[in-house]
Scaffold this active site. Structure first.
Site, PDB file in Angstrom:
ATOM      1  N   GLY A 261       0.805  -1.216   0.000  1.00 35.28           N
ATOM      2  CA  GLY A 261       0.000   0.000   0.000  1.00 35.28           C
ATOM      3  C   GLY A 261       0.838   1.266   0.000  1.00 35.28           C
ATOM      4  O   GLY A 261       2.039   1.242  -0.219  1.00 35.28           O
TER       5      GLY A 261
ATOM      6  N   GLY B  91       5.631   3.720  -8.898  1.00 32.96           N
ATOM      7  CA  GLY B  91       6.295   2.419  -9.027  1.00 32.96           C
ATOM      8  C   GLY B  91       5.259   1.301  -9.022  1.00 32.96           C
ATOM      9  O   GLY B  91       5.238   0.433  -9.907  1.00 32.96           O
ATOM     10  N   HIS B  92       4.367   1.338  -8.018  1.00 33.36           N
ATOM     11  CA  HIS B  92       3.285   0.352  -7.949  1.00 33.36           C
ATOM     12  C   HIS B  92       2.381   0.454  -9.172  1.00 33.36           C
ATOM     13  O   HIS B  92       1.947  -0.555  -9.731  1.00 33.36           O
ATOM     14  CB  HIS B  92       2.422   0.572  -6.705  1.00 33.36           C
ATOM     15  CG  HIS B  92       3.163   0.485  -5.404  1.00 33.36           C
ATOM     16  ND1 HIS B  92       3.412   1.592  -4.615  1.00 33.36           N
ATOM     17  CD2 HIS B  92       3.706  -0.568  -4.751  1.00 33.36           C
ATOM     18  CE1 HIS B  92       4.063   1.216  -3.530  1.00 33.36           C
ATOM     19  NE2 HIS B  92       4.266  -0.088  -3.573  1.00 33.36           N
TER      20      HIS B  92
ATOM     21  N   GLY C 110       8.519  -5.605  -8.657  1.00 36.68           N
ATOM     22  CA  GLY C 110       9.440  -4.569  -9.120  1.00 36.68           C
ATOM     23  C   GLY C 110      10.898  -4.994  -8.988  1.00 36.68           C
ATOM     24  O   GLY C 110      11.281  -5.652  -8.015  1.00 36.68           O
TER      25      GLY C 110
ATOM     26  N   ASP D 222      13.029  -4.188  -5.724  1.00 36.36           N
ATOM     27  CA  ASP D 222      13.337  -5.192  -4.697  1.00 36.36           C
ATOM     28  C   ASP D 222      13.912  -6.408  -5.426  1.00 36.36           C
ATOM     29  O   ASP D 222      13.258  -7.447  -5.559  1.00 36.36           O
ATOM     30  CB  ASP D 222      12.064  -5.547  -3.928  1.00 36.36           C
ATOM     31  CG  ASP D 222      11.498  -4.349  -3.194  1.00 36.36           C
ATOM     32  OD1 ASP D 222      11.780  -4.199  -2.002  1.00 36.36           O
ATOM     33  OD2 ASP D 222      10.793  -3.548  -3.835  1.00 36.36           O
TER      34      ASP D 222
ATOM     35  N   LYS E  75      11.554   5.472  -6.300  1.00 40.05           N
ATOM     36  CA  LYS E  75      10.304   5.743  -5.577  1.00 40.05           C
ATOM     37  C   LYS E  75      10.083   4.667  -4.536  1.00 40.05           C
ATOM     38  O   LYS E  75      10.332   3.479  -4.788  1.00 40.05           O
ATOM     39  CB  LYS E  75       9.125   5.787  -6.548  1.00 40.05           C
ATOM     40  CG  LYS E  75       9.177   7.012  -7.427  1.00 40.05           C
ATOM     41  CD  LYS E  75       7.846   7.297  -8.082  1.00 40.05           C
ATOM     42  CE  LYS E  75       7.981   8.488  -9.003  1.00 40.05           C
ATOM     43  NZ  LYS E  75       7.183   9.637  -8.587  1.00 40.05           N
TER      44      LYS E  75
ATOM     45  N   SER F 262       7.500   3.901  -0.751  1.00 36.29           N
ATOM     46  CA  SER F 262       6.555   4.402   0.258  1.00 36.29           C
ATOM     47  C   SER F 262       7.343   4.968   1.438  1.00 36.29           C
ATOM     48  O   SER F 262       6.882   5.875   2.130  1.00 36.29           O
ATOM     49  CB  SER F 262       5.652   3.268   0.740  1.00 36.29           C
ATOM     50  OG  SER F 262       5.089   2.601  -0.369  1.00 36.29           O
TER      51      SER F 262
HETATM   52  P1  AMP Z   1       5.948  -2.574  -1.551  1.00 35.24           P
HETATM   53  O1  AMP Z   1       4.589  -1.967  -1.436  1.00 35.24           O
HETATM   54  O2  AMP Z   1       7.061  -1.621  -1.230  1.00 35.24           O
HETATM   55  O3  AMP Z   1       6.061  -3.908  -0.866  1.00 35.24           O
HETATM   56  O4  AMP Z   1       6.150  -2.877  -3.095  1.00 35.24           O
HETATM   57  C1  AMP Z   1       5.227  -3.662  -3.817  1.00 35.24           C
HETATM   58  C2  AMP Z   1       5.783  -3.963  -5.174  1.00 35.24           C
HETATM   59  O5  AMP Z   1       6.049  -2.747  -5.860  1.00 35.24           O
HETATM   60  C3  AMP Z   1       7.112  -4.734  -5.121  1.00 35.24           C
HETATM   61  O6  AMP Z   1       7.129  -5.708  -6.147  1.00 35.24           O
HETATM   62  C4  AMP Z   1       8.126  -3.657  -5.366  1.00 35.24           C
HETATM   63  O7  AMP Z   1       9.321  -4.131  -5.952  1.00 35.24           O
HETATM   64  C5  AMP Z   1       7.379  -2.756  -6.330  1.00 35.24           C
HETATM   65  N1  AMP Z   1       7.960  -1.405  -6.289  1.00 35.24           N
HETATM   66  C6  AMP Z   1       8.124  -0.618  -5.203  1.00 35.24           C
HETATM   67  N2  AMP Z   1       8.753   0.531  -5.539  1.00 35.24           N
HETATM   68  C7  AMP Z   1       8.991   0.454  -6.870  1.00 35.24           C
HETATM   69  C8  AMP Z   1       9.624   1.318  -7.815  1.00 35.24           C
HETATM   70  N3  AMP Z   1      10.136   2.489  -7.468  1.00 35.24           N
HETATM   71  N4  AMP Z   1       9.688   0.908  -9.100  1.00 35.24           N
HETATM   72  C9  AMP Z   1       9.178  -0.295  -9.482  1.00 35.24           C
HETATM   73  N5  AMP Z   1       8.568  -1.147  -8.647  1.00 35.24           N
HETATM   74  C10 AMP Z   1       8.478  -0.781  -7.352  1.00 35.24           C
END
Ligand code: AMP
Length: 281
Positions: free
Chosen positions: A31, A36-37, A146, A149, A183, A185
């Site tokens: 969330g 990016g998301h 993404g 990670d 980017k 959160s």
């Molecule tokens: P998170 O909410 O941070 O767990 O991220 C959820 C998904 O979004 C994961 O697969 C992350 O790798 C991807 N993600 C987060 N930030 C980015 C970004 N800046 N660019 C591309 N994918 C992202």
């Protein structure tokens, strides 16, 4: 935009879609969505339907990490999902995902032994467990992760292969702010000064990438240069900077094959990660 809070609701909706022969993409997130998301959601629009899970997964956080303070705003996330063209949000409470006597976990050795796996014990056990649950609940044809990670992507690919999930894993490029900061959160934690300082992470990685483009293949030299640049920023403190094989996540001395250069850096109290992949045959 439909928001499902229970596993049962998701199963009912997805089973209706499947009866119609529609393909389903899953974008797992914690969330507080950003571009990016949204880029993952847009990738997933290659499917007939896209499910976005929004769940701050308690079991992937260590005891001294930011689970309690992690930003949460489902209304804002709903708008971001609508904008990007998602069809369903799955936003369960922790109690919906984990019964009080929950006791089954998915664990891994190998790709989880280095980088964040080393620095955040239990993190990938939490990630693999929740992603397995999401795969079982949503039963997607494809799932989108993404490159931001990068170790997580390698871990999920390995898990899907090892446990025969039969789901296609799609990796999507890192989306960055204008100045290069990846980017995240967690960028919302940064003060104005920290935000300015944080650019040193992507800048130093870019400089490392340029060394490789000019012919440098000694990973120790590249890491030393990245380290020196980050250490020149007073607000930055390195957690790790490492070069590993992009699939096995094993440390490497030479840039040969697909090599992941990954960094985790504290800017003040905020731990940020970034990376690039170098390819050389
Ligand atoms: P998170 O909410 O941070 O767990 O991220 C959820 C998904 O979004 C994961 O697969 C992350 O790798 C991807 N993600 C987060 N930030 C980015 C970004 N800046 N660019 C591309 N994918 C992202």
């Amino acid at each position: 935009m439909k928001i499902a809070k229970t596993i049962k609701e998701v199963r009912e909706i997805v089973s209706e879609w499947k009866k119609l022969g529609l393909s389903v993409g899953l974008v797992p997130t914690m969330g507080y969505l950003h571009e990016g998301h949204q880029s993952l959601i847009r990738c997933s629009n290659e499917n007939d339907r896209t499910v976005v899970s929004v769940f701050v997964n308690p079991i992937q956080f260590g005891p001294n990490e930011d689970f309690a303070s992690y930003p949460r705003d489902l209304e804002r996330d709903t708008k971001k999902c609508e904008e990007a063209g998602a069809d369903l949000i799955f936003a369960p409470e922790a109690s919906e995902m984990y019964a009080e006597d929950f006791s089954s976990f998915v664990d891994m050795t190998g790709p989880t032994d280095e980088l964040c796996g080393l620095r955040r014990p239990g993190h990938f056990r939490g990630v693999c467990t929740v992603v397995s649950k999401l795969f079982n609940i949503v039963t997607p044809d494809r799932a989108y992760f993404g490159q931001k990670d990068a170790q997580q992507l390698a871990v999920i690919r390995r898990m899907v292969r090892d446990l025969s999930f039969g789901i296609e894993i799609v990796g999507c490029p890192i989306v960055r702010e204008e100045d290069g900061l990846a980017k995240s959160s967690r960028n919302t934690y940064l003060s104005a000064d920290e935000r300015k300082a944080a650019v040193v992470i992507s800048k130093s990685l870019k400089a490392g990438q340029e060394m490789i483009e000019k012919g440098e293949t000694d990973t120790a030299k590249i890491i030393a240069s990245i380290t020196a640049m980050i250490e020149s920023e007073p607000l930055a403190k390195i957690d790790y900077i490492k070069a590993v094989d992009a699939d096995s996540i094993e440390p490497v001395d030479t840039v040969s094959g697909r090599i992941l250069f990954a960094a985790a850096v504290y800017i003040g109290k905020t731990r940020l990660i970034d990376n690039f992949i170098a390819e050389r045959n």
